[in-house]
Design a protein around this motif. Structure first.
Motif, short mmCIF file in Angstrom:
data_model
loop_
_atom_site.label_atom_id
_atom_site.label_comp_id
_atom_site.label_asym_id
_atom_site.label_seq_id
_atom_site.Cartn_x
_atom_site.Cartn_y
_atom_site.Cartn_z
N THR A 296 0.86 -1.19 0.00
CA THR A 296 0.00 0.00 0.00
C THR A 296 0.89 1.23 0.00
O THR A 296 1.75 1.38 0.88
CB THR A 296 -0.89 0.02 1.26
OG1 THR A 296 -1.68 -1.17 1.28
CG2 THR A 296 -1.81 1.24 1.26
N ILE A 297 0.73 2.07 -1.01
CA ILE A 297 1.45 3.34 -1.07
C ILE A 297 0.48 4.40 -0.52
O ILE A 297 -0.62 4.56 -1.05
CB ILE A 297 1.87 3.70 -2.51
CG1 ILE A 297 2.53 2.51 -3.23
CG2 ILE A 297 2.77 4.94 -2.51
CD1 ILE A 297 3.86 2.08 -2.68
N MET B 278 -0.79 -2.15 -4.54
CA MET B 278 0.05 -2.72 -5.59
C MET B 278 0.38 -4.18 -5.27
O MET B 278 0.57 -4.53 -4.10
CB MET B 278 1.37 -1.94 -5.69
CG MET B 278 1.26 -0.44 -5.58
SD MET B 278 0.34 0.28 -6.93
CE MET B 278 1.66 1.04 -7.86
N ALA B 279 0.48 -4.98 -6.31
CA ALA B 279 1.01 -6.34 -6.18
C ALA B 279 2.40 -6.33 -6.78
O ALA B 279 2.58 -5.96 -7.94
CB ALA B 279 0.10 -7.33 -6.90
N VAL C 239 5.49 -4.22 -10.74
CA VAL C 239 4.51 -3.62 -9.83
C VAL C 239 3.19 -3.44 -10.56
O VAL C 239 3.12 -2.71 -11.56
CB VAL C 239 5.01 -2.25 -9.32
CG1 VAL C 239 4.03 -1.65 -8.33
CG2 VAL C 239 6.40 -2.37 -8.70
N TYR C 240 2.15 -4.09 -10.08
CA TYR C 240 0.82 -4.03 -10.70
C TYR C 240 -0.13 -3.25 -9.79
O TYR C 240 -0.25 -3.55 -8.59
CB TYR C 240 0.27 -5.45 -10.92
CG TYR C 240 -1.13 -5.47 -11.46
CD1 TYR C 240 -1.37 -5.25 -12.81
CD2 TYR C 240 -2.22 -5.67 -10.61
CE1 TYR C 240 -2.67 -5.24 -13.31
CE2 TYR C 240 -3.51 -5.68 -11.10
CZ TYR C 240 -3.74 -5.46 -12.44
OH TYR C 240 -5.02 -5.45 -12.92
N CYS C 241 -0.78 -2.23 -10.36
CA CYS C 241 -1.70 -1.40 -9.58
C CYS C 241 -3.10 -2.02 -9.57
O CYS C 241 -3.72 -2.18 -10.62
CB CYS C 241 -1.75 0.01 -10.15
SG CYS C 241 -2.94 1.08 -9.31
N THR D 40 -2.57 -0.78 -14.46
CA THR D 40 -1.22 -0.44 -14.93
C THR D 40 -0.20 -1.36 -14.26
O THR D 40 -0.28 -1.62 -13.05
CB THR D 40 -0.86 1.01 -14.55
OG1 THR D 40 -1.84 1.89 -15.09
CG2 THR D 40 0.52 1.40 -15.07
N VAL D 41 0.76 -1.83 -15.05
CA VAL D 41 1.92 -2.53 -14.48
C VAL D 41 3.17 -1.79 -14.94
O VAL D 41 3.26 -1.38 -16.10
CB VAL D 41 1.96 -4.02 -14.90
CG1 VAL D 41 2.06 -4.21 -16.40
CG2 VAL D 41 3.08 -4.77 -14.19
N TYR D 42 4.08 -1.52 -14.01
CA TYR D 42 5.39 -1.02 -14.43
C TYR D 42 6.45 -2.03 -14.01
O TYR D 42 6.35 -2.64 -12.94
CB TYR D 42 5.69 0.41 -13.96
CG TYR D 42 5.85 0.63 -12.47
CD1 TYR D 42 4.78 1.05 -11.69
CD2 TYR D 42 7.09 0.46 -11.85
CE1 TYR D 42 4.94 1.28 -10.34
CE2 TYR D 42 7.26 0.70 -10.49
CZ TYR D 42 6.17 1.10 -9.75
OH TYR D 42 6.32 1.33 -8.40
#
Ligand code: 9YT
Length: 137
Positions: free
Chosen positions: A43-44, A105-106, A61-63, A85-87
């Motif tokens: 959690t951000i 995020m995962a 990182v997947y949102c 979104t994934v970065y």
């Protein structure tokens, strides 16, 4: 097979709150599980704005929820983050993560985290948890 629940893991030392209070993360899968990667639900916190540079790790990182942006420092590009979104930090990219709202995020790390890591001055994690928080698994 390994079966765990996020709700149960959050009650244990698998849940880490960052010393700068920008994020918290529950590490559902760690190095000791011998899968070759670790898997975290992170959690951000809303309003977080911080720099990271994972020199020793690759990370995806997947949102799942929330909104923000990620900026790559080498080229100054900013990418909006919304659910879906994934970065993927495939080049150990220096980056800044900003959360407009709280973001869930995962995250997957290779090599896997041991669970004791905290960000060093570069926003990196040492290998094998060399930087210890004092938390015990
Ligand atoms: C998205 C991100 O990199 N957050 C830092 C926390 C990390 N996912 C962790 O240590 O669990």
């Amino acid at each position: 097979m390994i079966v765990r629940s996020l709700q149960e893991a959050e009650k244990t030392s698998r849940r880490i709150v960052s010393p700068d209070n920008n994020w918290e993360s529950t590490r559902l899968l760690l190095k000791e599980d011998e899968m070759g990667f670790s898997f975290h639900i992170t959690t951000i916190y809303a309003g977080a704005d911080f720099r990271m540079h994972y020199q020793n790790h690759l990370e995806s990182v997947y949102c799942m929820s929330g909104e923000g942006e990620v900026e790559t420092l080498d080229d100054g590009k900013k990418y909006p983050i919304t659910p879906g979104t994934v970065y993927i930090l495939d080049k150990h990219d220096q980056h800044i993560l900003r959360a407009v709202t709280e973001m869930k995020m995962a995250c997957v790390f290779n090599p896997p985290l041991s669970g004791k890591e905290v960000h060093n001055a570069e926003g990196a994690y040492e290998l094998d948890g060399d930087t210890l928080t004092g938390n015990k698994d």
